[in-house]
Design a protein around this motif. Structure first.
Motif, mmCIF file in Angstrom:
data_model
loop_
_atom_site.group_PDB
_atom_site.id
_atom_site.type_symbol
_atom_site.label_atom_id
_atom_site.label_comp_id
_atom_site.label_asym_id
_atom_site.label_seq_id
_atom_site.Cartn_x
_atom_site.Cartn_y
_atom_site.Cartn_z
ATOM 1 N N TRP A 74 39.910 9.042 -5.770
ATOM 2 C CA TRP A 74 41.047 9.106 -4.578
ATOM 3 C C TRP A 74 42.320 9.699 -4.898
ATOM 4 N N GLU A 75 42.211 10.912 -5.178
ATOM 5 C CA GLU A 75 43.554 11.661 -5.683
ATOM 6 C C GLU A 75 44.405 11.321 -4.732
ATOM 7 N N TYR A 134 26.224 4.369 5.433
ATOM 8 C CA TYR A 134 27.617 4.016 5.282
ATOM 9 C C TYR A 134 28.415 3.988 6.685
ATOM 10 N N LYS A 135 28.241 5.241 7.396
ATOM 11 C CA LYS A 135 28.800 5.283 8.778
ATOM 12 C C LYS A 135 28.102 4.368 9.611
ATOM 13 N N ARG A 136 27.138 3.858 9.685
ATOM 14 C CA ARG A 136 26.766 2.989 10.496
ATOM 15 C C ARG A 136 27.164 1.388 9.955
ATOM 16 N N LEU A 142 35.187 10.652 5.193
ATOM 17 C CA LEU A 142 36.376 11.472 5.286
ATOM 18 C C LEU A 142 36.017 12.749 4.631
ATOM 19 N N GLY A 143 34.823 13.022 4.280
ATOM 20 C CA GLY A 143 34.201 14.362 3.707
ATOM 21 C C GLY A 143 33.701 14.368 2.199
ATOM 22 N N ILE A 144 33.711 15.558 1.671
ATOM 23 C CA ILE A 144 33.170 15.484 0.406
ATOM 24 C C ILE A 144 34.305 16.588 -0.497
ATOM 25 N N VAL A 145 34.436 15.967 -1.875
ATOM 26 C CA VAL A 145 35.392 16.664 -2.537
ATOM 27 C C VAL A 145 34.743 16.691 -3.795
ATOM 28 N N ASP A 146 35.521 17.959 -4.563
ATOM 29 C CA ASP A 146 35.086 17.929 -6.000
ATOM 30 C C ASP A 146 36.212 17.349 -6.694
ATOM 31 N N LEU A 147 36.022 16.404 -7.521
ATOM 32 C CA LEU A 147 37.018 16.016 -8.351
ATOM 33 C C LEU A 147 37.726 16.890 -9.488
ATOM 34 N N CYS A 163 31.504 12.003 -2.037
ATOM 35 C CA CYS A 163 31.735 11.694 -0.639
ATOM 36 C C CYS A 163 32.701 10.445 -0.354
ATOM 37 N N LEU A 164 33.539 10.491 0.146
ATOM 38 C CA LEU A 164 34.605 9.471 0.428
ATOM 39 C C LEU A 164 34.507 8.712 1.785
ATOM 40 N N PHE A 165 34.345 7.623 1.534
ATOM 41 C CA PHE A 165 34.472 6.572 3.061
ATOM 42 C C PHE A 165 35.443 5.588 3.014
ATOM 43 N N GLU A 166 35.890 5.308 4.020
ATOM 44 C CA GLU A 166 37.170 4.341 4.355
ATOM 45 C C GLU A 166 37.073 3.839 5.495
ATOM 46 N N ILE A 167 37.343 2.530 5.699
ATOM 47 C CA ILE A 167 37.848 1.481 6.804
ATOM 48 C C ILE A 167 39.258 1.133 6.784
ATOM 49 N N LYS A 168 39.954 1.513 7.764
ATOM 50 C CA LYS A 168 41.244 1.304 7.890
ATOM 51 C C LYS A 168 41.273 -0.032 8.765
ATOM 52 N N LEU A 169 41.987 -1.095 7.960
ATOM 53 C CA LEU A 169 42.260 -2.464 8.591
ATOM 54 C C LEU A 169 43.084 -2.604 9.503
#
Length: 169
Positions: A74-75, A134-136, A142-147, A163-169
């Motif tokens: 998570w740069e 993961y979406k369900r 958030l998308g796909i990134v190259d490290l 692939c990055l995933f996030e839940i904002k609390l």
């Protein structure tokens, strides 16, 4: 069903579940396969109370690890207050119980209690089925990134995009 920290007595079972998960990934083809993880890494997670398990009727049904920073994956996230979930592995005797949703429910409470703003996870490769799962389960994709730097990370991070995933609390 109970969620508790793993103990050193669980380490063989954790690695058994990792092997099963890796074999399952190999059988699916076209998905990134987990490497053999370092036993000392898992032991450190256990000692730091960052390795978790779901137990049902005395049997380990699912395991996962957490961390509180993940700057290489998570740069530009150094100042983000987040719980990062890694290496969810399910006992095949308990497949179909949607443990990801249970982990998400647990992680939201766990993160809030620790003053975190996000629950995050990642997966390697473009596994469309896993992305949808993961979406369900409540994550925003958030998308796909190259490290830019995978040095020191487990081997599967150097062979595929993330692939990055996030839940904002």
């Amino acid at each position: 069903m109970t969620i508790t920290n793993c103990t050193m007595g669980d380490i063989d079972e954790i690695f058994r579940l990792y092997k099963i998960a890796s074999d399952f990934q190999k059988a699916k083809k076209k998905v990134t396969v987990w490497p053999d993880f370092d036993r000392e890494l898992v032991g450190c997670e256990i000692r730091e109370n960052r390795q978790w398990k779901i137990t049902i009727d005395g049997e380990v049904a699912c395991v996962w690890a957490v961390t509180f920073s993940d700057d290489q994956i998570w740069e530009n996230s150094q100042n983000d207050a987040a719980v990062y979930i890694h290496r969810i592995a399910t006992n095949p005797n308990f497949r179909g119980n949607n443990f990801v949703a249970k982990i998400v429910d647990w992680a939201k409470v766990y993160a809030k209690q620790d003053g975190k703003d996000f629950v995050r996870l990642d997966t390697t490769g473009n596994n469309t089925g896993l992305i949808e799962h993961y979406k369900r389960s409540g994550f925003d994709f958030l998308g796909i990134v190259d490290l830019s730097d995978a040095n020191g990370l487990p081997g599967h991070y150097s062979n595929a995009p993330v692939c990055l995933f996030e839940i904002k609390l």
